[in-house]
Design a protein around this motif. Structure first.
Motif, short mmCIF file in Angstrom:
data_model
loop_
_atom_site.label_atom_id
_atom_site.label_comp_id
_atom_site.label_asym_id
_atom_site.label_seq_id
_atom_site.Cartn_x
_atom_site.Cartn_y
_atom_site.Cartn_z
N TYR A 149 0.22 5.77 0.28
CA TYR A 149 -0.77 6.79 0.67
C TYR A 149 -0.22 8.17 0.32
O TYR A 149 0.96 8.47 0.57
N CYS A 163 0.83 -1.21 0.00
CA CYS A 163 0.00 0.00 0.00
C CYS A 163 0.87 1.26 0.00
O CYS A 163 1.96 1.28 0.59
N GLU A 178 -5.39 6.14 -1.53
CA GLU A 178 -4.74 4.86 -1.23
C GLU A 178 -4.63 4.04 -2.51
O GLU A 178 -5.61 3.89 -3.22
#
Length: 824
Positions: A246, A244, A261
């Motif tokens: 961000y 991930c 995200e």
């Protein structure tokens, strides 16, 4: 249209992509947006009545120069790629719909533009508004829109936007597939509500997603490639791992809108990496020992708990014994369970119930998967070695295809290690058997000495070596004591040791003196002139442990060895010794301290060139003699001199112990760990003497009547020993030997009878000619006496002394129980 116009009308893709690479934030408004586009107000006759600053920037005309003039001043015909417009009659005709046109810049160059017109109603003089934008900029903006549409609908990367309250505001199709519900049903949910129980597993970051996202909102610093472990709502019960990143989102004025995200499911890649890591760990951890049981435990240690909850390793019994399979088929039962992950090592026979996965695998020869149990046969080639059973409990208990392949690879690697251990066990057992067979197995009791011995091979990995010892019965109730050490380990050293020991025993039974015996052994292993060429200056190659000189009668023999040979005479109570590069013996005389006699130190066997010398020691009855190899003395924490001091102290302090116990005391003091880097041989000897009543000696002049006188003396002595049954045979033996001595030798003749475990008869003279046993023909007048002697005795032989020779015979007692062993 000229080439310049054509070039200007073509969209420059390279320039557009360079614009994409710009690190500066882009204006998200479209090029045709009225706030940023070039706007031109036209009247009904296409005369310019309004000119925006953006138009002035695009085409270079200030408003004062263009207002009131017709549109065809700056607007040309359609661009070459514009369909059905190439033949239009007027270049300044009103634009219909959205079109690609060529505009004329004030400096004369052509600019490809996208033109769009908006008709006005009831607006007075203004009839329409013409909006212009550079074609290249518009196409770049459209490609961005297409990219955003692809990310939203086709990209495998999950994209989501959370508002400033960290509630879901938007998600693309990939993210929606993970959730498994329509977007309206989960819009506005927080991350912990979407993925309950999930956690960030990257070190250095908080475990909760909302904490990381809050930090991005506050600082504006993006967080890249953090790993999140959780369960996908559309696939409950199965853990997934996402990579991930961000980013904080802001509008054109810099207002914070939320957090974007992007997440990519890397579960498959992570599992592949874990499998590869498991194989790497197996390569490092499995097979570190040439012990099949240890290898089995290492298999379980690698697989538990990451790959399986429990691992059972069952091996065929012959694998642990170093044997070979009886046939190509696996055993149907009777395997030994050597490892169970939950119980440690539990070596016992296991029987599989009918229908069990293990029995099915043994029957078919292949792997068997039943629910959460995977059984993989352990094989090398066509030979079955055993089974490995992997069992999983809890969630994700099913083995997928990748994990089955991993189990196959893991077991295949382990099988090679187990087979190596099996081969080593077999070869090591063969080497130890050879070593045991080459060393003396059952040393006979002897009247001259009491003895005990120890042989300690090196550790299990190094195996056998070349140390040896021996106790050899000799004529005249004497005994030969040998200890030797061949350089090196393994079968070559053991084979060389066997040759040397056999040769030494054969030479000793020829009654060779110690110095002569060592000379013969040196000839056996010494370099031959044609196989060991001289170096510069006429020198011979130097023998070392790493580069032994080969040659001599046996070029394949290791040619570096040490040896000590001693002969003890219990009648004279003297010991004659010689050594070839060996450590001196330890001597503890009755009531005295331990000493190490200064024997002349000859060169090691195989060196050649220098003679050996012997020394003669007096050893009263009860003296203690210790012969040993350097493996007993050498250690990492001490040198040889310190080892000799320890040996002397133990022998002195415990001289009265039984020899078996004394051997244990010596080994415990010098080798407390029980193992050594070199082989160790120890021979302890306590001397005895023959009582004067067991020996009779006469000396007769060399005359014809000597044979008759000898018969009388021998008969009387045998009568006093209550051995009248042997009188007839002994008279014949003595008569023949004395007659030969008188006939062929000079000087006095000495006769000696020794009553030991057998009856020994010796006739000594000053001659050096050895008699030979032969078959006489019918015409020969003599030559039968020695043949008769050989038929009457068990053994006979000749030994030479500095003053002549001695012919000796040995006769067994009639009932085998009349010997009088020495007790002192």
């Amino acid at each position: 249209m000229n080439r310049a116009v054509q070039a200007a009308g073509t969209w420059n893709a390279a320039s557009a992509w360079r614009a994409w690479e710009s690190p500066e934030p882009e204006d998200l408004r479209g090029p045709l947006d009225v706030a940023v586009a070039a706007a031109v107000v036209l009247d009904a006759r296409n005369m310019v009545i309004g000119w925006s600053p953006a138009a002035a920037e695009l085409l270079g005309y200030p408003a004062a120069d263009i207002v009131g003039r017709p549109a065809d001043v700056f607007l040309c015909g359609p661009a070459p790629e514009s369909p059905s417009e190439a033949g239009h009659g007027s270049a300044a005709a009103a634009v219909r719909r959205h079109e690609t046109r060529l505009a004329r810049h004030r400096d004369g160059r052509s600019v490809a533009v996208e033109a769009s017109v908006c008709e006005l109603a009831d607006s007075g003089a203004a009839a329409r508004i013409l909006v212009l934008a550079e074609s290249e900029r518009l196409r770049l903006w459209e490609s961005r829109l297409a990219m955003l549409d692809g990310l939203a609908t086709q990209s495998p990367i999950g994209l989501a936007i959370y508002d400033t309250d960290l509630r879901l505001a938007w998600a693309n199709a990939a993210s929606g597939e993970e959730i498994g519900r329509p977007f309206a049903q989960y819009r506005g949910m927080r991350p912990d509500e979407l993925y309950p129980g999930g956690t960030l597993v990257t070190e250095g970051y908080p475990r909760a997603l909302d904490e990381v996202m809050r930090r991005v909102l506050e600082t504006g610093e993006p967080v890249l490639d953090v790993h999140f472990l959780g369960q996908m709502p559309s696939d409950p019960g199965q853990d997934h791992l996402w990579s991930c990143s961000y980013y904080r989102l802001q509008d054109a004025e810099g207002r914070v809108l939320g957090v974007c995200e992007d997440a990519f499911d890397i579960t498959a890649r992570h599992e592949a990496q874990n499998r590869l890591a498991l194989l790497v760990a197996a390569g490092r951890s499995v097979g570190t020992s040439l012990d099949a049981t240890v290898t089995a435990r290492e298999i379980a240690g690698v697989a538990v708990p990451d790959f399986a909850s429990e691992v059972e390793v069952d091996l065929a019994p012959w694998v642990l014994e170093g044997g070979e399979p009886a046939d190509g088929r696996g055993p149907q039962s009777g395997l030994l369970r050597v490892t169970h992950a939950a119980e440690g090592i539990a070596r016992h026979v296991v029987e599989y119930p009918p229908g069990s996965p293990q029995l099915r695998s043994l029957s078919s020869g292949g792997r068997v998967l039943v629910e959460n149990v995977l059984v993989v046969p352990m094989r090398v080639g066509a030979g079955p070695l055993g089974l490995v059973t992997f069992t999983r409990t809890g969630k994700a208990a099913v083995f997928d295809n990748g994990e089955i392949s991993l189990a196959d690879e893991l077991v295949a690697r382990a099988a090679v290690c187990v087979d190596n251990a099996r081969r080593f066990t077999r070869e090591h057992a063969a080497a130890l058997t050879l070593q045991r067979e080459l060393l003396p197995q059952h040393l006979p009791r002897h009247s001259a000495v009491e003895f005990a011995h120890r042989y300690l091979p090196t550790d299990d990995v190094t195996g056998v070596g070349g140390d040896w010892f021996d106790v050899i019965p000799l004529s005249g109730a004497r005994v030969g004591l040998v200890v030797g050490d061949v350089v090196g380990h393994g079968l070559p050293a053991a084979a060389t040791m066997g040759r040397l020991r056999t040769t030494a025993e054969a030479l000793a039974k020829l009654d060779m003196a110690p110095e002569e015996l060592l000379t013969r052994l040196d000839d056996l292993v010494g370099p031959a002139p044609d196989t060991a060429p001289e170096e510069a200056g006429g020198r011979r190659p130097v023998e070392t442990a790493d580069s032994p000189v080969t040659g001599g009668p046996h070029p394949d023999m290791t040619t570096s060895a040490t040896c000590l040979y001693a002969v003890y005479d219990p009648v004279a109570r003297r010991c004659t010794m010689a050594r070839a590069g060996h450590l001196p013996p330890a001597v503890v005389r009755a009531g005295g301290a331990c000493s190490f006699p200064e024997l002349p130190e000859g060169p090691p066997l195989g060196s050649g060139g220098l003679p050996f010398e012997e020394a003669d020691l007096e050893l009263p009855a009860g003296s203690l003699l210790a012969l040993y190899t350097d493996g007993l003395m050498e250690a990492r924490d001490r040198d040889i001199d310190q080892g000799l001091e320890v040996l002397a102290r133990v022998l002195t302090d415990h001289r009265d112990l039984p020899l078996e116990e004394l051997c244990d005391q010596v080994v415990a003091a010098l080798l407390p760990g029980g193992t050594t880097a070199d082989d160790t041989a120890l021979l302890l000897v306590r001397t005895r003497e023959l009582d004067a009543g067991q020996v009779a000696v006469w000396e007769l002049a060399a005359e014809a009547v000597a044979a008759g006188r000898a018969r009388e003396l021998v008969t009387a002595q045998l009568s006093s020993w209550d051995l009248d049954e042997l009188a007839f045979e002994t008279e014949l033996v003595v008569s023949e030997l004395v007659t030969n001595a008188v006939r062929y030798a000079e000087g006095p003749v000495q006769i000696r009878l020794i009553r030991d475990r057998t009856l020994l008869c010796e006739v000594a003279d000053t001659g050096h000619t050895s008699p030979h046993l032969r078959h006489s023909t019918a015409e020969d007048e003599g030559g039968r006496g020695l043949f008769i002697v050989a038929q009457l005795v068990q053994r006979w032989g000749t030994r030479y002394t500095p003053s002549g020779k001695t012919i000796w015979t040995e006769q067994a007692f009639p009932d085998g129980g009349r010997e009088v062993p020495a007790e002192r």
